[in-house]
Design a protein around this motif. Structure first.
Motif, PDB file in Angstrom:
ATOM      1  N   GLU A 165     -23.087  11.654  30.154  1.00 27.17           N
ATOM      2  CA  GLU A 165     -23.985  10.794  30.430  1.00 27.17           C
ATOM      3  C   GLU A 165     -24.914  10.435  29.337  1.00 27.17           C
ATOM      4  N   THR A 166     -25.457  11.639  28.484  1.00 26.61           N
ATOM      5  CA  THR A 166     -26.176  11.470  27.503  1.00 26.61           C
ATOM      6  C   THR A 166     -25.729  10.471  26.405  1.00 26.61           C
ATOM      7  N   ILE A 167     -24.500  10.758  26.175  1.00 32.69           N
ATOM      8  CA  ILE A 167     -23.746   9.880  24.960  1.00 32.69           C
ATOM      9  C   ILE A 167     -23.472   8.164  25.385  1.00 32.69           C
ATOM     10  N   GLN A 168     -23.388   8.034  26.845  1.00 30.73           N
ATOM     11  CA  GLN A 168     -23.047   6.744  27.274  1.00 30.73           C
ATOM     12  C   GLN A 168     -24.690   5.929  27.358  1.00 30.73           C
ATOM     13  N   LYS A 169     -25.426   6.813  27.734  1.00 25.38           N
ATOM     14  CA  LYS A 169     -26.954   6.279  27.611  1.00 25.38           C
ATOM     15  C   LYS A 169     -27.308   5.712  26.315  1.00 25.38           C
ATOM     16  N   ALA A 170     -27.251   6.711  25.256  1.00 27.21           N
ATOM     17  CA  ALA A 170     -27.513   6.297  23.834  1.00 27.21           C
ATOM     18  C   ALA A 170     -26.367   5.036  23.637  1.00 27.21           C
ATOM     19  N   ARG A 171     -25.436   5.074  24.055  1.00 25.55           N
ATOM     20  CA  ARG A 171     -24.415   4.069  23.493  1.00 25.55           C
ATOM     21  C   ARG A 171     -25.080   2.627  24.103  1.00 25.55           C
ATOM     22  N   ARG A 172     -25.344   2.677  25.332  1.00 26.28           N
ATOM     23  CA  ARG A 172     -25.957   1.382  26.050  1.00 26.28           C
ATOM     24  C   ARG A 172     -27.044   0.786  25.320  1.00 26.28           C
ATOM     25  N   ALA A 173     -28.015   1.967  24.790  1.00 33.09           N
ATOM     26  CA  ALA A 173     -29.203   1.611  24.341  1.00 33.09           C
ATOM     27  C   ALA A 173     -28.777   0.915  22.703  1.00 33.09           C
ATOM     28  N   ALA A 174     -27.978   1.594  22.308  1.00 36.65           N
ATOM     29  CA  ALA A 174     -27.564   1.061  20.717  1.00 36.65           C
ATOM     30  C   ALA A 174     -26.976  -0.259  20.960  1.00 36.65           C
ATOM     31  N   GLU A 175     -26.278  -0.528  21.956  1.00 32.01           N
ATOM     32  CA  GLU A 175     -25.507  -1.748  21.972  1.00 32.01           C
ATOM     33  C   GLU A 175     -26.295  -2.917  22.430  1.00 32.01           C
ATOM     34  N   ALA A 176     -27.589  -2.552  23.445  1.00 35.54           N
ATOM     35  CA  ALA A 176     -28.700  -3.353  23.461  1.00 35.54           C
ATOM     36  C   ALA A 176     -29.544  -3.893  22.363  1.00 35.54           C
ATOM     37  N   ARG A 177     -29.641  -2.689  21.477  1.00 32.32           N
ATOM     38  CA  ARG A 177     -30.409  -3.054  20.212  1.00 32.32           C
ATOM     39  C   ARG A 177     -29.458  -4.096  19.067  1.00 32.32           C
ATOM     40  N   GLN A 178     -28.197  -3.889  19.105  1.00 31.61           N
ATOM     41  CA  GLN A 178     -27.223  -4.485  18.297  1.00 31.61           C
ATOM     42  C   GLN A 178     -27.141  -5.925  18.809  1.00 31.61           C
TER      43      GLN A 178
END
Lengths: 139, 135
Positions: B88-101
């Motif tokens: 969950e921690t990794i996927q949350k960080a991934r979603r945030a990174a994708e939004a920024r990207q």
């Protein structure tokens, strides 16, 4: 050669050497003997790598592309890892039947154990991928 | 102090050293080297933690082998819970990174349009994106 570049190369080599040493000394899958132990060892190694990756992505020191690569590698491994749990419990139950001399239990046990081994074989390279995505910054 | 901790301290020290303007640390190459050294020291710290965890887990498996038993449902439940938290921690960080990207890609596309060709709407969006990404 630029002395700073030489130093960095030396450090990268050192990190790789340490990683290789760690692989040999702390291999849970290699210690397992039964199919169920092997499945649990593979899942446990995946969890430990996943926990390391979680700490790293939470550190705020990685760029977005690296975080996304780790996220993709984790998702792929998790999809293979989780179904192994039910299958292992099933193998354990059939093993008990087999050991008690249950009818057709031997063939069912062999088939379930082979299936579980197949899942373990699929998971291990995905764990390595997750580990590589986590350590890609070394290169 | 373990050898790995020693290496980590050395890397941190080097990072500070190359980042010092008095010795030329402000030039780009030194800055890059400094970032690389910081990341390396971070990875070594994490690597050491990971190594200790893997070693302890390998010993747990060895104990299981010595006791001639398989994993219990409780052991599976605990391991699954640990994995779910990390996932969950990794996927949350991934979603945030994708939004920024996504925002960065949109910004790149708008910046590629010459100023005189930008519509009013695009110009407003450009300002909005620039401030969002600066936060």
């Amino acid at each position: 050669m630029n002395p700073m570049r030489s130093l960095i190369r030396l450090q990268v080599l050192l990190v790789i050497a340490l990683a290789l040493q760690a692989c040999g000394a702390a291999n849970a899958v290699a210690r397992a003997e039964t199919t169920e132990q092997r499945a649990y060892a593979a899942y446990g190694e995946f969890t430990i790598v996943e926990e390391q990756a979680a700490k790293l992505v939470s550190s705020g020191q990685l760029d977005d592309r690296t975080v996304m690569a780790i996220g993709r590698a984790d998702e792929a491994a998790k999809k293979v890892a989780d179904p192994m749990i039910e299958l292992t419990l099933e193998v354990t139950a059939i093993r008990s039947e087999y050991e008690e001399g249950g009818k057709d239990a031997e063939s069912r046990f062999i088939s379930a154990a082979n299936e579980l081994n197949g899942w373990v074989e699929r998971l291990l390279p995905l764990v390595v991928n997750l580990q590589s995505a986590t350590r890609r910054e070394e290169q | 102090m373990t050898p790995l901790q020693l290496i980590m301290v050395a890397l941190n020290g080097l990072s500070v050293l190359v980042n010092n303007p008095a010795i030329g640390g402000s030039n780009l190459k030194f800055q890059e080297a400094s970032e690389l050294l910081s990341i390396l020291s971070l990875l070594i710290t994490r690597g050491e933690e990971g190594y200790e965890d893997l070693k302890a887990f390998a010993e747990e498996i060895q104990k299981m082998v010595d006791e001639n038993r398989g994993p219990t449902p409780t052991e599976w439940k605990t391991m699954r819970a640990r994995s779910d938290v990390a996932h969950e921690t990794i996927q949350k960080a991934r979603r945030a990174a994708e939004a920024r990207q996504e925002l960065a890609d949109e910004l790149d596309a708008l910046e590629a349009i010459s100023e005189e060709d930008l519509t009013e709407e695009q110009s407003a969006r450009l300002g909005e994106l620039t401030s969002q990404l600066a936060e």
